[in-house]
Structures are given as structure tokens and as C-alpha cells.
Design an enzyme around this catalytic site. Structure first.
Site, PDB file in Angstrom:
ATOM      1  N   ILE A  14       0.811  -1.227   0.000  1.00  0.00           N
ATOM      2  CA  ILE A  14       0.000   0.000   0.000  1.00  0.00           C
ATOM      3  C   ILE A  14       0.841   1.273   0.000  1.00  0.00           C
ATOM      4  O   ILE A  14       0.342   2.366   0.137  1.00  0.00           O
ATOM      5  CB  ILE A  14      -0.992   0.036   1.177  1.00  0.00           C
ATOM      6  CG1 ILE A  14      -0.297  -0.172   2.520  1.00  0.00           C
ATOM      7  CG2 ILE A  14      -2.083  -0.985   0.982  1.00  0.00           C
ATOM      8  CD1 ILE A  14      -1.243  -0.043   3.698  1.00  0.00           C
ATOM      9  N   ASP A 142       9.584  14.017  10.426  1.00  0.00           N
ATOM     10  CA  ASP A 142       9.152  13.890   9.028  1.00  0.00           C
ATOM     11  C   ASP A 142       7.657  14.120   8.885  1.00  0.00           C
ATOM     12  O   ASP A 142       6.945  13.347   8.244  1.00  0.00           O
ATOM     13  CB  ASP A 142       9.542  12.505   8.478  1.00  0.00           C
ATOM     14  CG  ASP A 142       9.499  12.468   6.949  1.00  0.00           C
ATOM     15  OD1 ASP A 142       9.441  11.350   6.384  1.00  0.00           O
ATOM     16  OD2 ASP A 142       9.482  13.550   6.340  1.00  0.00           O
TER      17      ASP A 142
END
Ligand SMILES: CNC(=O)c1c(C)[nH]c(/C=C2\C(=O)Nc3ccc(Cl)cc32)c1C
Length: 280
Positions: A14, A142
Site C-alpha cells: 500500500i 518527518d
């Protein structure tokens, strides 16, 4: 005895999270759907591997409704691969949502943007609270739309904590910084240490992108991008968004990290806005 790879059936690939491939898996004995991220540590030094173990143990301790739950880890020594098993979020990530909005020229509801801001701040308040992690600071490092997920109830979850601090070997450095650092803060651009207020800067870039459907600072080269971030000037967000949201963005994108608000201060500011403007 921890779980084994054969306890799971791979349903689909995914995505590719930071540092590795992400797959949707089903646990055979109870049918629970999870996600695992595959991380090859073959190019790591012994010190980096110890750092990775520490970071994974830290992730295991992060229990909060707005943080993607770390479930287990599996080590395949023959393939030098670490499998990090995490919560499946059926709503997918905000990166895909922003792409869909761009393709259909539709803007996100302001109330949804405030919910994302508040719930990610709740997650960062936990991460940045040293008393909760034996005096250690948990920095995400991040924050970007692709690392924010929606569960089946539409709850917002911060995930895919960058293991950048550990993955600083040449090979992994290239993987870590393969993309353009649109969300990099001024202090990190100038070579100073990443700190909790750097996460707040990235959160500001995320909120801006949810409004404008593109990052606040864009350039075709790292040098030009660094110049734009240094100027800290960005175009106004679309006029349909409130002055309060514009003010919140100015707060989050404060150039000096020591003047930028903490996650707790942002939460207080957002709740003030919600109470005075009839909620959002
Ligand atoms: C098309 N795929 C999706 O919309 C999607 C869905 C439904 N879930 C995901 C990704 C994750 C997911 O559901 N849980 C996760 C935990 C960590 C990481 Cl790095 C990623 C995920 C994705 C990319």
C-alpha cells in the site's frame, strides 16, 4: 514468544513509507488487519542497529489515540529485514487526500483543517513531553501529509516516525532524503540541530498545504528552496479561510525556532479560536 512472519498473510502493498515498503497484512489466527513496514538494516553499522533498536522500543511506548499504534516487530536475520507492525488506518493518508483535492480543484473544509491541527498537536504534546519517555525527547522529524492518517472514525493519527536519526549511513541517508525537503525548517536548513520546534514548523507547512493544496515554499533546486525558506515569505492561503487560520499559520511558520510556539501553546491558541468563533 513474539509473532512470526508466517502468522501473517500479505494482502497488498500500500505504499513506500520513509525507509521501506508498507504492506497491508492479515493476522491468520484472528483475522485482524494490520500494516507492516519493511526496513532493511543490512547497510547499517552496529551502532546504527543499536540506535534502531532504541528507537523501535521508544515507538512501542507511544500510546495515544492520535498516534498510529506500534503493535509488534519481527526480525528476519537472514534477509536483514526488520518488520514493524502497526495499526491499519482505513481512511488512508492526507497525501492522497490533498492529491485528490488538487485533481478535482476542491478545497478542504476549514473545520477539518482545524481538527487535523488540533489532533496532531495532541500527538506532538505527548512526543515532546520528556517526562513520558524517561527524559528522552521523541521527535517525529518527518511531518508531512503522507505521514498523517485517518482511521475508520475519521480520527487523525500521526504515523511513520522518521528513523532518520538512526538511518544516517550513506545508503539510508539517500533513502531518507530522496525527496525534496519542502518542510525543512530554517534552523535545520542552516545546519543547526533538529528540535521539537522544528516539528512545529513542519506542522505549519502541513496546515498550509491542506489550505492551499501545495507547500508554502517551493523551488526547483535545493539552493532556491533554502533561499525561500530563509525569507520565510509565502503566498496567502485562499480567501475562503478565516483570519484566525491565517494567524495560526503565521504562528506556526515563525522563522526563529525559539519564538515558535510549543504544541501545548498551539493547542491553547486553537481552543481559544474554537471557543470565540463558534467552534470549527
Ligand atoms: C491506497 N492506500 C491507502 O489509502 C492507505 C491506507 C488505507 N492505509 C495506508 C497506510 C497506512 C496505514 O493504514 N497504517 C499505517 C501505519 C504506518 C504507515 Cl508508514 C502507513 C500506514 C495507505 C497508504
Amino acid at each position: 514468544m513474539g509473532p512470526k512472519l508466517t502468522d501473517f498473510e500479505v494482502l497488498a502493498t500500500i505504499g513506500s513509507g520513509s525507509h521501506g515498503t508498507v504492506r497491508k497484512v492479515r493476522r491468520r489466527y484472528d483475522g485482524q488487519v494490520l500494516v507492516w513496514k519493511e526496513l532493511n538494516y543490512g547497510a547499517m553499522t552496529e551502532v546504527e542497529k543499536q540506535g534502531l533498536v532504541m528507537e523501535v522500543n521508544l515507538l512501542r511506548e507511544l500510546r495515544h489515540p492520535n498516534i498510529v499504534r506500534f503493535q509488534h516487530h519481527i526480525v528476519d536475520r537472514r534477509a536483514t529485514t526488520l518488520y514493524i507492525l502497526m495499526e491499519y488506518c482505513p481512511g488512508g493518508d492526507l497525501g492522497r487526500l490533498v492529491s485528490r483535492c488538487r485533481q478535482t480543484s476542491t478545497f478542504l473544509e476549514e473545520g477539518f483543517i482545524w481538527r487535523v491541527l488540533s489532533q496532531i498537536c495532541q500527538a506532538l504534546k505527548v512526543c515532546h513531553d520528556r517526562t513520558l519517555h524517561h527524559g528522552r525527547l521523541v521527535l517525529h522529524r518527518d511531518i508531512k501529509p503522507a505521514n498523517v492518517f485517518l482511521d475508520s472514525e475519521g480520527r487523525v493519527k500521526l504515523g511513520d516516525f522518521g528513523l532518520a536519526r538512526t538511518l544516517n549511513s550513506e545508503a539510508s541517508f539517500a533513502t531518507t532524503y530522496a525527496g525534496t525537503p519542502y518542510y525543512m525548517s530554517p534552523e535545520v536548513m542552516q545546519g543547526r540541530d533538529y528540535n521539537e520546534r522544528s516539528d512545529i514548523w513542519s506542522l505549519g507547512c502541513l496546515v498550509y498545504e491542506l489550505c492551499a493544496l501545495h507547500p508554502p515554499f517551493q523551488a526547483s533546486t535545493h539552493r532556491d528552496l533554502a533561499a525561500k525558506i530563509r525569507e520565510a515569505r509565502y503566498d496567502s492561503i485562499p480567501i475562503q479561510y478565516s483570519c484566525q487560520l491565517k494567524e495560526m499559520l503565521a504562528l506556526l511558520l515563525t522563522y526563529e525556532d525559539y519564538l515558535r510556539p510549543s504544541a501545548l501553546t498551539v493547542l491553547h491558541h486553537a481552543s481559544l479560536v474554537a471557543n470565540t468563533s463558534g467552534g470549527s
